[in-house]
Design an enzyme around this catalytic site. Structure first.
Site, PDB file in Angstrom:
ATOM      1  N   GLU A 147      -7.134 -18.862  40.913  1.00  0.00           N
ATOM      2  CA  GLU A 147      -8.037 -17.733  41.179  1.00  0.00           C
ATOM      3  C   GLU A 147      -7.492 -16.795  42.255  1.00  0.00           C
ATOM      4  O   GLU A 147      -8.069 -16.657  43.338  1.00  0.00           O
ATOM      5  CB  GLU A 147      -9.429 -18.249  41.553  1.00  0.00           C
ATOM      6  CG  GLU A 147     -10.111 -18.969  40.412  1.00  0.00           C
ATOM      7  CD  GLU A 147     -11.565 -19.332  40.697  1.00  0.00           C
ATOM      8  OE1 GLU A 147     -11.952 -19.355  41.878  1.00  0.00           O
ATOM      9  OE2 GLU A 147     -12.304 -19.584  39.736  1.00  0.00           O
ATOM     10  N   CYS A 152      -4.552  -8.630  52.135  1.00  0.00           N
ATOM     11  CA  CYS A 152      -4.047  -8.843  53.481  1.00  0.00           C
ATOM     12  C   CYS A 152      -3.560  -7.507  54.042  1.00  0.00           C
ATOM     13  O   CYS A 152      -2.969  -6.713  53.315  1.00  0.00           O
ATOM     14  CB  CYS A 152      -2.904  -9.852  53.424  1.00  0.00           C
ATOM     15  SG  CYS A 152      -2.058 -10.047  55.001  1.00  0.00           S
ATOM     16  N   CYS A 154      -1.677  -7.214  56.982  1.00  0.00           N
ATOM     17  CA  CYS A 154      -0.693  -7.505  58.042  1.00  0.00           C
ATOM     18  C   CYS A 154       0.435  -6.470  58.026  1.00  0.00           C
ATOM     19  O   CYS A 154       0.546  -5.680  57.092  1.00  0.00           O
ATOM     20  CB  CYS A 154      -0.138  -8.912  57.862  1.00  0.00           C
ATOM     21  SG  CYS A 154       1.144  -9.011  56.596  1.00  0.00           S
ATOM     22  N   CYS A 157       2.371  -6.274  54.808  1.00  0.00           N
ATOM     23  CA  CYS A 157       1.653  -5.631  53.706  1.00  0.00           C
ATOM     24  C   CYS A 157       1.591  -4.114  53.911  1.00  0.00           C
ATOM     25  O   CYS A 157       1.710  -3.347  52.951  1.00  0.00           O
ATOM     26  CB  CYS A 157       0.251  -6.234  53.558  1.00  0.00           C
ATOM     27  SG  CYS A 157       0.317  -7.922  52.926  1.00  0.00           S
ATOM     28  N   GLU A 303     -12.236 -23.318  33.425  1.00  0.00           N
ATOM     29  CA  GLU A 303     -13.208 -24.093  34.209  1.00  0.00           C
ATOM     30  C   GLU A 303     -14.617 -23.735  33.755  1.00  0.00           C
ATOM     31  O   GLU A 303     -14.891 -22.595  33.380  1.00  0.00           O
ATOM     32  CB  GLU A 303     -13.130 -23.745  35.706  1.00  0.00           C
ATOM     33  CG  GLU A 303     -11.872 -24.162  36.412  1.00  0.00           C
ATOM     34  CD  GLU A 303     -11.908 -23.753  37.892  1.00  0.00           C
ATOM     35  OE1 GLU A 303     -13.007 -23.578  38.461  1.00  0.00           O
ATOM     36  OE2 GLU A 303     -10.819 -23.597  38.471  1.00  0.00           O
ATOM     37  N   PHE A 353     -20.899 -31.977  46.181  1.00  0.00           N
ATOM     38  CA  PHE A 353     -22.104 -31.962  45.341  1.00  0.00           C
ATOM     39  C   PHE A 353     -21.959 -31.060  44.116  1.00  0.00           C
ATOM     40  O   PHE A 353     -22.935 -30.714  43.474  1.00  0.00           O
ATOM     41  CB  PHE A 353     -23.332 -31.564  46.171  1.00  0.00           C
ATOM     42  CG  PHE A 353     -23.618 -32.551  47.275  1.00  0.00           C
ATOM     43  CD1 PHE A 353     -23.755 -33.909  46.988  1.00  0.00           C
ATOM     44  CD2 PHE A 353     -23.704 -32.143  48.591  1.00  0.00           C
ATOM     45  CE1 PHE A 353     -23.991 -34.836  47.992  1.00  0.00           C
ATOM     46  CE2 PHE A 353     -23.946 -33.057  49.599  1.00  0.00           C
ATOM     47  CZ  PHE A 353     -24.082 -34.412  49.302  1.00  0.00           C
TER      48      PHE A 353
END
Ligand code: GLA
Ligand code: ZN
Length: 694
Positions: A147, A152, A154, A157, A303, A353
């Site tokens: 995913e 970013c 920084c 970048c 998923e 959970f």
């Protein structure tokens, strides 16, 4: 593999100290018809506990044992979360947020895709994994990272962004012009001055915001390609995928498709929150979106939860039967896999959970396990659909760049454009008429579609108008809504009238657009003797566009409906314009869903529409119909997500066609032949027949 992939995310590294659990897993997997598990997601810490010391033994042992037991593996690269040692030794791998604060170690997906060290470390472990497992017969597919998301800011970048801009614009003058920086005196004198958008800095230059989003996508794709490159260089040519997310607009997923062999996504609908039919349709639209990324080719449901999730506001259980129905829905819409997160519930930490096939109790005598097992048996029984494709006759544009630009702009409504609803109404209207629908980006090739709809196509990139013009001229049915054809690819408004480049095709020019307050309404009223025979009056809300009809050489524009209220009462709200061999419809306001029902019912009956459906619409509420085909066989999936038993008319076989056979039905008596068929609430029927040889 010749079976539909069935299984899910599996983290044996959490159980290495309890071999009896690992043994049970295999026993239970086989019992539940599990044939594929995804391993290695977030496993970096167990695979490289110290820098440069790889511990792959446990993984090899698991992959071998699974394989011996007939279970294949989707092997993930571990770059979705990095170990603590890595973040401590090389703090540059951690992200800087848009407000310029530096992140600490923690969570997952918290890393810079540009950082050379991060790339080097990822490449090293990917290389080792590929060398060791890249040709293992038990490995089906590479799952790149997990995913992808986030951004970013920084210094690495920032520098990469400036390079990206230089490449795009060449000169700073060109950038200034496209970003319209004369406004508020925001001109740049050089590329070095450009900084990424920030809530404490620049956000008013929309061209900057848009290009930054493009850059973030490109940089993420570049990182993904970097990973794929490492696997290839190490000698593995297994196919690759990455798992995408529901309506995840921070990234433009369309740009990922070319790098991937197969598209996959993670689906977590909030079943039972709203009416099942509503949730089902929303999920269906996502399946169609992901399938369309490779034009009708099968995708993977990577998923889904076999029970509740633990991150939604309320962790609702799937009611009995829902797991199976959701799995079959994915297959109906073109998936070749139905996989879960997760196979075995973890003992501690963030997802303890979250629903799982095997829960902390540890037995297989649970409701969830039984449902998973039953679903596995059904998927096995319909294995032959694997590899079949979907050929949709209709397409709706879903374009991430368009969404970015439209939602960032200060425009006709800053408290809700109802963009998604506009798309949903078209989707519902078309699906309800029995059509398979593709959801495509505005760069898509339109060959093969009969109906193309463009909801709120605010941004017309280079070539878009020409493509639509050709589509209509050659006989296509085109629908365009309000707030379309407004800006170019850099969010610079077109001069000379909108929808830009399509005024002749639509036979009108948009003059103004009225934003309505939440409590305001207008109406769309049918004109007397309109050629479609539209009869009813509908409510319009949120946005009402005003137009002037345009005299062209061809047929005149017909006004099908006019506004009922306000100073623009009596002016057009729905128009029809024959153009070339096709027809262009304009829907100029946010009209209520019922309008689309009436409109599409009429449209389907018109000879020029020329679509054919196996089940004749309008379909009863909640009934979903999907078709897949192999070269020699077609499959029809019918699913009742509604609240009542419903009936449907299956198109009768003509002389050359074979009669339908049942591939799967819930209850042996649910599908009756011949004549009108019925299908009960929660049921799925899969029919098949051989196609006449062409
Ligand atoms: C995402 C992730 C998984 C897991 C699930 C939980 O889809 O990819 O690792 O966290 O959510 O629903
Ligand atoms: Zn960075």
């Amino acid at each position: 593999m010749d079976k539909i992939l069935y299984g899910g995310d599996y983290n044996p590294e959490q159980w290495l100290h309890m071999p009896e659990i690992l043994e049970k897993d295999i026993e239970y997997f086989k019992k539940a018809h599990i044939n594929t598990v995804t391993v290695g997601v977030f496993s970096w810490g167990a695979l490289e506990p110290e820098e440069g010391r790889y511990e792959f033994g446990w993984l090899e042992d698991r992959i071998d044992t699974l394989y011996e037991n007939g279970i294949s593996v989707i092997l993930a690269t571990p770059s979705g979360a990095r170990p603590k040692w890595l973040a401590d030794a090389y703090p540059e791998v951690l992200r800087v947020r848009e407000d310029r604060t530096k992140m600490l170690f923690g969570q997952r997906h918290n890393h810079c895709y540009t950082s050379p060290v991060y790339r080097e470390k990822v490449r090293a472990i990917d290389t080792e994994l590929a060398k060791r497992f890249g040709n293992h017969p038990g490995v089906l597919l590479w799952h790149i990272s997990n995913e992808f998301g986030g951004e970013c800011h920084c210094p690495y970048c920032q520098a990469a962004f400036r390079e990206w801009l230089k490449k795009k614009y060449g000169t700073i003058d060109a950038l200034n012009e496209q970003w319209s920086t004369t406004f508020w005196s925001h001109q740049y004198q050089s590329f070095d001055q450009v900084e990424s958008p920030s809530s404490i800095g620049e956000r008013s230059v929309h061209g900057l915001v848009l290009d930054w989003k493009r850059f973030v996508t490109d940089q993420t794709v570049d990182f993904m390609n970097w990973e794929i490159g490492a696997l290839r260089a190490a000698g593995s040519d297994k196919p690759v995928t990455t798992n995408m997310m529901y309506e995840y607009t921070p990234l433009n997923y369309a740009k990922f498709a070319d790098s991937l062999d197969v598209i996959s996504w993670d689906s977590y609908p909030a079943w039972h929150k709203r009416e099942t039919a509503v949730t089902a349709e929303d999920t269906a639209m996502q399946h169609d979106l992901f399938r369309s990324m490779k034009r009708g080719q099968p995708f993977l449901l990577m998923e889904s939860s076999p029970s509740a999730t633990n991150w939604q506001p309320v962790s609702k259980l799937r009611r009995p039967g829902m797991v199976k129905q959701a799995a079959l829905q994915a297959i109906a819409h073109g998936a070749d896999a139905s996989l879960y997160f997760q196979m075995r519930q973890s003992r501690g930490s963030f997802e303890k959970f979250h629903g799982a096939v095997i829960d902390q109790y540890g037995g297989c005598d649970t409701r969830v396990f039984r449902e998973v097992e039953e679903t596995g048996a059904v998927l096995e029984a319909i294995s032959e659909v694997k590899g079949s494709i979907t050929k949709a006759q209709a397409a709706i544009f879903y374009d991430t760049e368009n969404i970015w630009a439209m939602e960032e702009a200060k425009g006709p409504r800053n408290e809700g454009l109802f963009r998604k609803e506009a798309q949903r109404k078209l989707y519902h209207g078309l699906r309800r008429m029995g059509l398979d629908v593709d959801m495509v980006c505005m760069d898509a090739d339109l060959t093969g579609y009969r109906i193309v709809a463009a909801p709120m196509a605010y941004m017309f990139r280079e070539g878009f108008a020409e493509k639509i013009e050709t589509f209509v001229r050659e006989g296509g049915i085109f629908l365009l809504t309000y707030w379309s054809g407004v800006v170019n690819e850099n969010d610079l408004c077109y001069l000379g009238g909108r929808p830009y480049g399509l005024m002749d095709v639509m036979g009108l020019r948009s003059t103004e657009i009225d934003g309505l307050y939440d409590w305001e309404e207008n109406h769309a009223c049918p004109t007397a003797e309109n050629s479609l025979g539209l009869k009813h009056t509908y409510t319009c809300r949120h946005l009402c566009e005003l137009v002037q009809l345009r005299q062209t050489d061809g047929a005149p524009t017909e006004v099908l409906m006019t506004y009922g209220d306000d100073f623009y009462a009596g002016t057009p709200v729905v128009t029809r314009h024959p153009y070339g061999r096709g027809t262009a419809y304009a829907i100029l306001a946010d009209i209520e869903p019922a309008f689309y029902d009436e409109f599409f019912e009429i449209l389907m009956e018109r000879p020029e529409t020329a679509v054919s459906c196996l089940v004749k619409g309008p379909l009863p509420e909640g009934l979903e119909v999907c078709r897949r085909e192999h070269a020699d066989t077609e499959y029809l999936f019918l699913q009742n997500f509604g609240k009542e038993t419903c009936s449907f008319d299956l198109k009768e076989a003509d002389e050359e066609e074979q009669v339908w056979q049942v591939l799967y039905e819930e209850n042996p008596d649910s599908y009756r032949k011949p004549g009108t068929q019925t299908i009960r609430v929660g049921e799925t029927v899969v029919l098949k027949r051989h196609l006449p040889i062409k």
